[in-house]
Design a protein around this motif. Structure first.
Motif, PDB file in Angstrom:
ATOM      1  N   LEU A  35       0.832  -1.212   0.000  1.00  0.00           N
ATOM      2  CA  LEU A  35       0.000   0.000   0.000  1.00  0.00           C
ATOM      3  C   LEU A  35       0.862   1.256   0.000  1.00  0.00           C
ATOM      4  CD1 LEU A  35      -2.850  -0.912   2.504  1.00  0.00           C
ATOM      5  CD2 LEU A  35      -3.107  -0.393   0.079  1.00  0.00           C
ATOM      6  N   ALA A  36       1.912   1.251   0.808  1.00  0.00           N
ATOM      7  CA  ALA A  36       2.799   2.409   0.892  1.00  0.00           C
ATOM      8  C   ALA A  36       3.460   2.679  -0.454  1.00  0.00           C
ATOM      9  CB  ALA A  36       3.846   2.192   1.977  1.00  0.00           C
ATOM     10  N   LYS A  37       3.955   1.629  -1.096  1.00  0.00           N
ATOM     11  CA  LYS A  37       4.590   1.799  -2.406  1.00  0.00           C
ATOM     12  C   LYS A  37       3.591   2.279  -3.451  1.00  0.00           C
ATOM     13  CE  LYS A  37       8.277  -1.603  -1.885  1.00  0.00           C
ATOM     14  NZ  LYS A  37       8.806  -2.901  -2.345  1.00  0.00           N
ATOM     15  N   GLU A  38       2.429   1.683  -3.445  1.00  0.00           N
ATOM     16  CA  GLU A  38       1.404   2.006  -4.443  1.00  0.00           C
ATOM     17  C   GLU A  38       0.942   3.460  -4.341  1.00  0.00           C
ATOM     18  OE1 GLU A  38      -3.157   0.596  -5.134  1.00  0.00           O
ATOM     19  OE2 GLU A  38      -1.680  -0.973  -4.704  1.00  0.00           O
ATOM     20  N   HIS A  39       0.868   3.979  -3.104  1.00  0.00           N
ATOM     21  CA  HIS A  39       0.342   5.334  -2.883  1.00  0.00           C
ATOM     22  C   HIS A  39       1.432   6.361  -2.590  1.00  0.00           C
ATOM     23  CE1 HIS A  39      -3.855   4.103  -3.091  1.00  0.00           C
ATOM     24  NE2 HIS A  39      -3.459   2.988  -2.491  1.00  0.00           N
ATOM     25  N   HIS A  40       2.690   5.919  -2.695  1.00  0.00           N
ATOM     26  CA  HIS A  40       3.840   6.817  -2.514  1.00  0.00           C
ATOM     27  C   HIS A  40       3.833   7.508  -1.148  1.00  0.00           C
ATOM     28  CE1 HIS A  40       4.628   6.134  -6.739  1.00  0.00           C
ATOM     29  NE2 HIS A  40       3.369   6.460  -6.997  1.00  0.00           N
ATOM     30  N   VAL A  41       3.565   6.716  -0.123  1.00  0.00           N
ATOM     31  CA  VAL A  41       3.621   7.200   1.253  1.00  0.00           C
ATOM     32  C   VAL A  41       4.457   6.211   2.063  1.00  0.00           C
ATOM     33  CG1 VAL A  41       1.389   8.396   1.152  1.00  0.00           C
ATOM     34  CG2 VAL A  41       1.476   6.014   1.902  1.00  0.00           C
ATOM     35  N   SER A  42       4.826   6.607   3.260  1.00  0.00           N
ATOM     36  CA  SER A  42       5.624   5.717   4.101  1.00  0.00           C
ATOM     37  C   SER A  42       4.716   4.768   4.888  1.00  0.00           C
ATOM     38  CB  SER A  42       6.474   6.532   5.075  1.00  0.00           C
ATOM     39  OG  SER A  42       5.646   7.195   6.006  1.00  0.00           O
ATOM     40  N   ARG A  43       5.306   3.677   5.339  1.00  0.00           N
ATOM     41  CA  ARG A  43       4.565   2.756   6.201  1.00  0.00           C
ATOM     42  C   ARG A  43       4.206   3.456   7.508  1.00  0.00           C
ATOM     43  NH1 ARG A  43       8.049  -1.890   7.376  1.00  0.00           N
ATOM     44  NH2 ARG A  43       9.651  -0.338   7.133  1.00  0.00           N
ATOM     45  N   LYS A  44       5.111   4.289   7.996  1.00  0.00           N
ATOM     46  CA  LYS A  44       4.847   5.061   9.221  1.00  0.00           C
ATOM     47  C   LYS A  44       3.599   5.925   9.052  1.00  0.00           C
ATOM     48  CE  LYS A  44       7.004   8.411  12.309  1.00  0.00           C
ATOM     49  NZ  LYS A  44       8.223   9.188  12.595  1.00  0.00           N
ATOM     50  N   PHE A  45       3.470   6.569   7.895  1.00  0.00           N
ATOM     51  CA  PHE A  45       2.295   7.385   7.599  1.00  0.00           C
ATOM     52  C   PHE A  45       1.026   6.543   7.682  1.00  0.00           C
ATOM     53  CE2 PHE A  45      -0.827   8.731   4.440  1.00  0.00           C
ATOM     54  CZ  PHE A  45      -1.071  10.037   4.820  1.00  0.00           C
ATOM     55  N   LEU A  46       1.071   5.349   7.102  1.00  0.00           N
ATOM     56  CA  LEU A  46      -0.108   4.481   7.100  1.00  0.00           C
ATOM     57  C   LEU A  46      -0.478   4.049   8.518  1.00  0.00           C
ATOM     58  CD1 LEU A  46       0.536   2.296   3.945  1.00  0.00           C
ATOM     59  CD2 LEU A  46      -1.067   4.192   4.203  1.00  0.00           C
ATOM     60  N   TYR A  47       0.517   3.688   9.313  1.00  0.00           N
ATOM     61  CA  TYR A  47       0.225   3.289  10.696  1.00  0.00           C
ATOM     62  C   TYR A  47      -0.353   4.462  11.492  1.00  0.00           C
ATOM     63  CZ  TYR A  47       2.516  -1.200   9.991  1.00  0.00           C
ATOM     64  OH  TYR A  47       2.845  -2.457   9.548  1.00  0.00           O
ATOM     65  N   LEU A  48       0.136   5.666  11.229  1.00  0.00           N
ATOM     66  CA  LEU A  48      -0.422   6.845  11.886  1.00  0.00           C
ATOM     67  C   LEU A  48      -1.876   7.048  11.486  1.00  0.00           C
ATOM     68  CD1 LEU A  48      -0.155   9.388  13.616  1.00  0.00           C
ATOM     69  CD2 LEU A  48       0.759  10.550  11.609  1.00  0.00           C
ATOM     70  N   GLN A  49      -2.183   6.829  10.211  1.00  0.00           N
ATOM     71  CA  GLN A  49      -3.561   6.966   9.742  1.00  0.00           C
ATOM     72  C   GLN A  49      -4.477   5.950  10.419  1.00  0.00           C
ATOM     73  OE1 GLN A  49      -4.453   9.672   7.936  1.00  0.00           O
ATOM     74  NE2 GLN A  49      -2.295  10.089   8.265  1.00  0.00           N
ATOM     75  N   VAL A  50      -3.959   4.746  10.655  1.00  0.00           N
ATOM     76  CA  VAL A  50      -4.752   3.724  11.359  1.00  0.00           C
ATOM     77  C   VAL A  50      -5.048   4.200  12.772  1.00  0.00           C
ATOM     78  CG1 VAL A  50      -4.732   1.380  12.288  1.00  0.00           C
ATOM     79  CG2 VAL A  50      -3.940   1.812   9.963  1.00  0.00           C
ATOM     80  N   LEU A  51      -4.057   4.750  13.452  1.00  0.00           N
ATOM     81  CA  LEU A  51      -4.284   5.262  14.814  1.00  0.00           C
ATOM     82  C   LEU A  51      -5.337   6.365  14.820  1.00  0.00           C
ATOM     83  CD1 LEU A  51      -0.646   5.387  16.217  1.00  0.00           C
ATOM     84  CD2 LEU A  51      -2.454   3.757  16.803  1.00  0.00           C
TER      85      LEU A  51
END
Length: 57
Positions: A35-51
């Motif tokens: 997901l991070a690669k596909e959307h050009h964001v970091s994994r950290k960003f994604l985990y923050l969004q989940v929180l």
């Protein structure tokens, strides 16, 4: 606004896209790395969004 800030604002996902990404991470429909690669964001960003998403529900 600095030019780097403008670029980041253009490339960053919209609030609805962020929520959708958080939901995908939360439900484990796809790996966080993919997901991070596909959307050009970091994994950290994604985990923050989940929180943030979990705080809303």
């Amino acid at each position: 606004m600095k030019s780097s800030s403008c670029v980041a604002a253009i490339l960053s996902p919209s609030p609805s896209e962020r929520q959708e990404l958080a939901l995908q991470v939360f439900t484990r429909t796809e790996s966080v790395t993919n997901l991070a690669k596909e959307h050009h964001v970091s994994r950290k960003f994604l985990y923050l969004q989940v929180l943030l998403f979990c705080d809303q529900i």
